[in-house]
Motif scaffolding. Structure first.
Motif, PDB file in Angstrom:
ATOM      1  N   GLY A 216       0.814  -1.144  -0.037  1.00 36.90           N
ATOM      2  CA  GLY A 216       0.479   0.558  -0.012  1.00 36.90           C
ATOM      3  C   GLY A 216       0.995   1.894  -0.226  1.00 36.90           C
ATOM      4  N   LEU A 217       1.757   1.119   0.783  1.00 40.62           N
ATOM      5  CA  LEU A 217       2.951   2.512   0.288  1.00 40.62           C
ATOM      6  C   LEU A 217       3.677   3.038  -0.367  1.00 40.62           C
ATOM      7  CD1 LEU A 217       4.001   4.251   2.338  1.00 40.62           C
ATOM      8  CD2 LEU A 217       5.752   3.054   3.037  1.00 40.62           C
ATOM      9  N   SER A 218       3.672   1.689  -1.387  1.00 38.66           N
ATOM     10  CA  SER A 218       3.944   2.186  -2.837  1.00 38.66           C
ATOM     11  C   SER A 218       3.249   2.141  -3.376  1.00 38.66           C
ATOM     12  CB  SER A 218       4.861   0.464  -3.639  1.00 38.66           C
ATOM     13  OG  SER A 218       3.405  -0.050  -3.958  1.00 38.66           O
ATOM     14  N   GLY A 219       1.814   2.694  -3.334  1.00 40.85           N
ATOM     15  CA  GLY A 219       0.803   2.577  -4.247  1.00 40.85           C
ATOM     16  C   GLY A 219      -0.163   2.331  -4.939  1.00 40.85           C
ATOM     17  N   VAL A 220      -0.101   0.450  -4.316  1.00 41.13           N
ATOM     18  CA  VAL A 220      -1.239  -0.147  -5.135  1.00 41.13           C
ATOM     19  C   VAL A 220      -2.564  -0.039  -4.369  1.00 41.13           C
ATOM     20  CG1 VAL A 220      -2.011  -2.261  -5.224  1.00 41.13           C
ATOM     21  CG2 VAL A 220       0.652  -2.139  -5.227  1.00 41.13           C
ATOM     22  N   PRO A 221      -3.086   0.769  -4.922  1.00 42.14           N
ATOM     23  CA  PRO A 221      -4.802   0.857  -4.800  1.00 42.14           C
ATOM     24  C   PRO A 221      -5.441  -0.212  -3.825  1.00 42.14           C
ATOM     25  CG  PRO A 221      -4.878   0.539  -6.615  1.00 42.14           C
ATOM     26  CD  PRO A 221      -3.169   0.502  -6.564  1.00 42.14           C
ATOM     27  N   GLY A 222      -5.566  -0.550  -2.569  1.00 35.97           N
ATOM     28  CA  GLY A 222      -6.234  -1.587  -1.779  1.00 35.97           C
ATOM     29  C   GLY A 222      -7.216  -2.151  -2.661  1.00 35.97           C
ATOM     30  N   GLU A 223      -8.297  -1.934  -3.678  1.00 35.17           N
ATOM     31  CA  GLU A 223      -8.911  -2.224  -4.574  1.00 35.17           C
ATOM     32  C   GLU A 223      -8.022  -3.575  -5.761  1.00 35.17           C
ATOM     33  OE1 GLU A 223      -9.096   1.265  -6.913  1.00 35.17           O
ATOM     34  OE2 GLU A 223      -9.102   0.858  -4.681  1.00 35.17           O
ATOM     35  N   HIS A 224      -6.641  -3.666  -5.731  1.00 39.01           N
ATOM     36  CA  HIS A 224      -6.372  -3.897  -6.555  1.00 39.01           C
ATOM     37  C   HIS A 224      -4.561  -4.592  -5.655  1.00 39.01           C
ATOM     38  CE1 HIS A 224      -7.496  -2.682 -10.281  1.00 39.01           C
ATOM     39  NE2 HIS A 224      -7.805  -1.279 -10.120  1.00 39.01           N
ATOM     40  N   LEU A 225      -5.363  -4.983  -4.094  1.00 41.81           N
ATOM     41  CA  LEU A 225      -4.903  -5.883  -3.433  1.00 41.81           C
ATOM     42  C   LEU A 225      -5.597  -6.444  -1.889  1.00 41.81           C
ATOM     43  CD1 LEU A 225      -1.684  -6.044  -1.956  1.00 41.81           C
ATOM     44  CD2 LEU A 225      -2.571  -3.974  -1.011  1.00 41.81           C
ATOM     45  N   SER A 226      -4.777  -7.825  -1.654  1.00 41.30           N
ATOM     46  CA  SER A 226      -5.870  -8.346  -1.116  1.00 41.30           C
ATOM     47  C   SER A 226      -4.624  -8.823  -0.486  1.00 41.30           C
ATOM     48  CB  SER A 226      -6.480 -10.168  -1.619  1.00 41.30           C
ATOM     49  OG  SER A 226      -6.979  -9.663  -2.853  1.00 41.30           O
ATOM     50  N   GLU A 227      -4.817  -8.424   1.287  1.00 41.35           N
ATOM     51  CA  GLU A 227      -3.673  -8.786   2.017  1.00 41.35           C
ATOM     52  C   GLU A 227      -4.234  -9.236   3.031  1.00 41.35           C
ATOM     53  OE1 GLU A 227      -1.071  -4.751   2.997  1.00 41.35           O
ATOM     54  OE2 GLU A 227      -3.947  -4.265   3.182  1.00 41.35           O
ATOM     55  N   LEU A 228      -3.895 -11.185   2.901  1.00 47.63           N
ATOM     56  CA  LEU A 228      -4.717 -12.386   3.491  1.00 47.63           C
ATOM     57  C   LEU A 228      -4.674 -12.291   4.882  1.00 47.63           C
ATOM     58  CD1 LEU A 228      -3.891 -15.061   1.319  1.00 47.63           C
ATOM     59  CD2 LEU A 228      -6.115 -13.803   0.531  1.00 47.63           C
ATOM     60  N   ILE A 306      -4.601 -11.743  11.059  1.00 47.65           N
ATOM     61  CA  ILE A 306      -4.854 -12.625  11.286  1.00 47.65           C
ATOM     62  C   ILE A 306      -3.806 -13.378  12.228  1.00 47.65           C
ATOM     63  CG2 ILE A 306      -5.295 -14.704  10.630  1.00 47.65           C
ATOM     64  CD1 ILE A 306      -7.050 -12.395   9.538  1.00 47.65           C
ATOM     65  N   ASN A 307      -3.816 -13.915  13.269  1.00 46.98           N
ATOM     66  CA  ASN A 307      -2.962 -14.687  14.200  1.00 46.98           C
ATOM     67  C   ASN A 307      -3.107 -16.220  14.010  1.00 46.98           C
ATOM     68  OD1 ASN A 307      -2.210 -12.259  15.221  1.00 46.98           O
ATOM     69  ND2 ASN A 307      -4.232 -11.864  16.349  1.00 46.98           N
ATOM     70  N   PHE A 308      -3.031 -17.098  14.612  1.00 39.69           N
ATOM     71  CA  PHE A 308      -2.645 -19.150  14.547  1.00 39.69           C
ATOM     72  C   PHE A 308      -4.332 -19.055  14.491  1.00 39.69           C
ATOM     73  CE2 PHE A 308       1.879 -18.417  13.970  1.00 39.69           C
ATOM     74  CZ  PHE A 308       2.050 -19.304  12.606  1.00 39.69           C
ATOM     75  N   ARG A 309      -5.135 -19.546  13.840  1.00 41.04           N
ATOM     76  CA  ARG A 309      -7.055 -19.863  14.829  1.00 41.04           C
ATOM     77  C   ARG A 309      -7.216 -18.708  14.062  1.00 41.04           C
ATOM     78  NH1 ARG A 309      -3.285 -21.623  19.182  1.00 41.04           N
ATOM     79  NH2 ARG A 309      -4.276 -19.840  19.646  1.00 41.04           N
ATOM     80  N   ASP A 310      -6.399 -17.670  13.724  1.00 42.60           N
ATOM     81  CA  ASP A 310      -8.063 -16.441  13.500  1.00 42.60           C
ATOM     82  C   ASP A 310      -8.693 -17.493  11.871  1.00 42.60           C
ATOM     83  OD1 ASP A 310      -7.804 -14.748  15.624  1.00 42.60           O
ATOM     84  OD2 ASP A 310      -6.271 -13.688  14.714  1.00 42.60           O
ATOM     85  N   ASN A 311     -10.363 -16.580  11.859  1.00 44.62           N
ATOM     86  CA  ASN A 311     -10.448 -16.900   9.855  1.00 44.62           C
ATOM     87  C   ASN A 311      -9.567 -15.362   9.358  1.00 44.62           C
ATOM     88  OD1 ASN A 311     -11.504 -19.483  10.840  1.00 44.62           O
ATOM     89  ND2 ASN A 311     -13.147 -18.393  11.768  1.00 44.62           N
ATOM     90  N   LEU A 312      -9.693 -16.076   7.012  1.00 46.92           N
ATOM     91  CA  LEU A 312      -9.086 -15.082   6.964  1.00 46.92           C
ATOM     92  C   LEU A 312     -10.789 -14.038   6.931  1.00 46.92           C
ATOM     93  CD1 LEU A 312      -6.637 -16.450   7.070  1.00 46.92           C
ATOM     94  CD2 LEU A 312      -6.430 -16.172   3.979  1.00 46.92           C
ATOM     95  N   GLU A 313     -10.400 -13.072   6.450  1.00 53.11           N
ATOM     96  CA  GLU A 313     -11.952 -12.015   6.511  1.00 53.11           C
ATOM     97  C   GLU A 313     -12.789 -12.148   4.766  1.00 53.11           C
ATOM     98  OE1 GLU A 313     -11.812  -7.925   6.977  1.00 53.11           O
ATOM     99  OE2 GLU A 313      -9.755  -8.119   7.735  1.00 53.11           O
ATOM    100  N   LYS A 314     -13.520 -12.951   5.042  1.00 56.21           N
ATOM    101  CA  LYS A 314     -14.485 -13.439   4.293  1.00 56.21           C
ATOM    102  C   LYS A 314     -14.254 -12.149   2.485  1.00 56.21           C
ATOM    103  CE  LYS A 314     -18.739 -15.103   2.783  1.00 56.21           C
ATOM    104  NZ  LYS A 314     -20.326 -15.151   2.552  1.00 56.21           N
ATOM    105  N   GLU A 315     -14.186 -11.739   2.574  1.00 57.09           N
ATOM    106  CA  GLU A 315     -14.296 -10.697   1.174  1.00 57.09           C
ATOM    107  C   GLU A 315     -13.436 -10.467   1.164  1.00 57.09           C
ATOM    108  OE1 GLU A 315     -15.539  -5.682   0.130  1.00 57.09           O
ATOM    109  OE2 GLU A 315     -16.259  -6.671   2.535  1.00 57.09           O
ATOM    110  N   ILE A 316     -11.884 -10.890   1.661  1.00 57.94           N
ATOM    111  CA  ILE A 316     -10.523 -10.498   1.142  1.00 57.94           C
ATOM    112  C   ILE A 316      -9.983 -11.479   0.551  1.00 57.94           C
ATOM    113  CG2 ILE A 316      -8.111 -10.732   2.046  1.00 57.94           C
ATOM    114  CD1 ILE A 316      -8.755  -7.977   4.092  1.00 57.94           C
ATOM    115  N   LEU A 317     -10.501 -12.797   1.570  1.00 53.35           N
ATOM    116  CA  LEU A 317     -10.179 -14.184   0.555  1.00 53.35           C
ATOM    117  C   LEU A 317     -11.384 -14.416  -1.131  1.00 53.35           C
ATOM    118  CD1 LEU A 317      -8.735 -17.339   0.873  1.00 53.35           C
ATOM    119  CD2 LEU A 317     -11.103 -17.413   2.027  1.00 53.35           C
TER     120      LEU A 317
END
Length: 422
Positions: A216-228, A306-317
């Motif tokens: 994100g800092l490099s400039g990649v917009p959120g809609e084109h980036l999935s930070e799992l 997302i820590n160990f045992r946490d679920n990934l965010e559904k929309e991002i996944l």
């Protein structure tokens, strides 16, 4: 560099030599007898060693040989080599890397939906240590519990009853593995190259397992980036789900440490913060101590990591999955592809698609690069080195020079973004 194998006929290792770098846990204190006598490897003072690829393969084959090997290896050195093999980092020759970079550049030009899948390895040049490899966080923790003396004496691994963690592994989570605050980290060459390719329409989406916020800092917009696995600079409201992008590290490590010590030791000297709440999944605290300013909501803000045992965010996944399915070229950069369900996305690319894997360690999906129907490419080495060679193929020399020169100004822009308090 010189090859650490005593049997090597030409000890010199040049940039055009395929090499392997490893690290083994040396015995603490002195073992009985002169245990280094007749070693085949000149181990460094910290257990590091570097080999020609052929020399390393010879040693591993000799250790694994069921019949009498071509060379005699002592029980002590077999133990050291077996532990070192778990950390092996491979580097292709510079000439081979350039050849493969030309193929990658051609594929990028021809791709209709190119997706980058990134891991910790693309951030090592920024100052963050990776997890697996000779200096990786998990590698150092694993080796810190290895009683190599017992391993050598008895031929089996006998870890101590309590995990030994070296002092240099301790520290605040607010810092990268090498002690650099997240706010001081800046995008690497690979981060910037991917954003440049996205600007030119050559990369459609980036799927990242990193939480350092550098894409994100490099400039990649959120809609084109999935930070799992989340982002240490983004917090969200646990009630209305509004997201806040900050210029500072948002996590509350004190609250998490409070629950971690209670769980592990049954007691703690930390006073429980008033806002703290234990997560039912990971057992830590996601609340940051701030509240939502969205109208009448005022819900507690939570970190997105997302820590160990946490679920990934559904929309991002789901966004990541949709892009992986469309993908006809996936650039897997700096990842060992071990963490699920993130790594399973690699298997979703089109059957006729192409998979590139660039990493210093071997991965379980390396075989896919040579699988029938997939025009795979496997490069061993640093992502920055590969991407620099790729960009030279994709950009005109004058454009490349200008882009490199402008990095100074881009760094100033990154500094300004991190200095702003939002």
């Amino acid at each position: 560099m010189q090859c650490s194998s005593q049997k090597c006929l030409d000890r010199q290792i040049t940039l055009d030599s395929a090499r392997v770098e490893v690290k083994t846990p040396l015995p603490r204190g002195k073992l009985s007898g002169n245990w280094r006598n007749n070693f085949l490897v000149s181990w460094g003072s910290t257990g590091n060693a570097v080999f020609h690829r052929t020399c390393w393969d010879f040693l591993v084959k000799a250790v694994q040989a069921r019949s009498k090997p071509d060379v005699t290896i002592s029980a002590a050195e077999k133990a050291l080599i077996k532990e070192a093999a778990k950390t092996a980092e491979y580097h292709d020759s510079l000439n081979y890397l350039k050849q493969e970079a030309a193929k990658v550049a051609k594929l990028i030009k021809e791709s209709s939906h190119c997706v980058a899948f990134t891991g910790a390895g693309i951030s090592t040049a920024a100052g963050i240590g990776d997890y697996r490899g000779k200096e990786g966080k998990w590698t150092e923790q694993d080796q810190s519990i290895v009683d190599i003396g017992s391993l050598i004496d008895h031929g089996v691994l006998t870890p101590p009853q309590k995990c030994i963690v070296e002092d240099d592994l301790k520290g605040s989570d607010e810092e990268g593995t090498d002690g650099i605050p997240y706010e001081e980290l800046r995008p690497t060459y690979t981060h910037e190259a991917l954003y440049k390719l996205m600007q030119e329409g050559k990369v459609a989406h980036i799927i990242s397992q990193n939480g350092d916020g550098l894409h994100g800092l490099s400039g990649v917009p959120g809609e084109h980036l999935s930070e799992l696995h989340g982002n240490v600079f983004i917090e969200k409201c646990g009630k209305c789900q509004k997201r806040y992008k900050r210029s500072y590290y948002v996590m509350d490590d004190v609250s998490s440490q409070y629950y971690e010590e209670l769980e592990g030791e049954g007691k703690t000297d930390i006073k429980r913060p008033r806002h703290a709440q234990k997560c039912k999944l990971c057992g830590l605290c996601h609340r940051t101590g701030r509240k939502c300013n969205n109208g009448k909501c005022h819900g507690f803000l939570e970190d997105t990591i997302i820590n160990f045992r946490d679920n990934l965010e559904k929309e991002i996944l789901e966004t990541a999955e949709a892009n992986a399915v469309q993908c006809d070229l996936m650039l897997c950069l700096g990842t060992t592809l071990q963490v699920t369900p993130a790594c399973d996305l690699v298997d979703l690319i089109q059957k006729s698609g192409t998979l590139l894997i660039c990493n210093r360690q071997k991965t379980d999906r390396d075989r896919k690069c040579s699988q029938k129907g997939l025009n795979g490419i496997r490069v061993y080495g640093d992502c920055d080195t590969l991407m620099r060679a790729v960009m030279k193929q994709l950009l005109l020399s004058t454009d490349m020079e200008n882009w490199d020169r402008e990095r100074v100004e881009r760094m100033k822009h990154y500094d300004k973004q991190r200095d702003e308090t939002k």
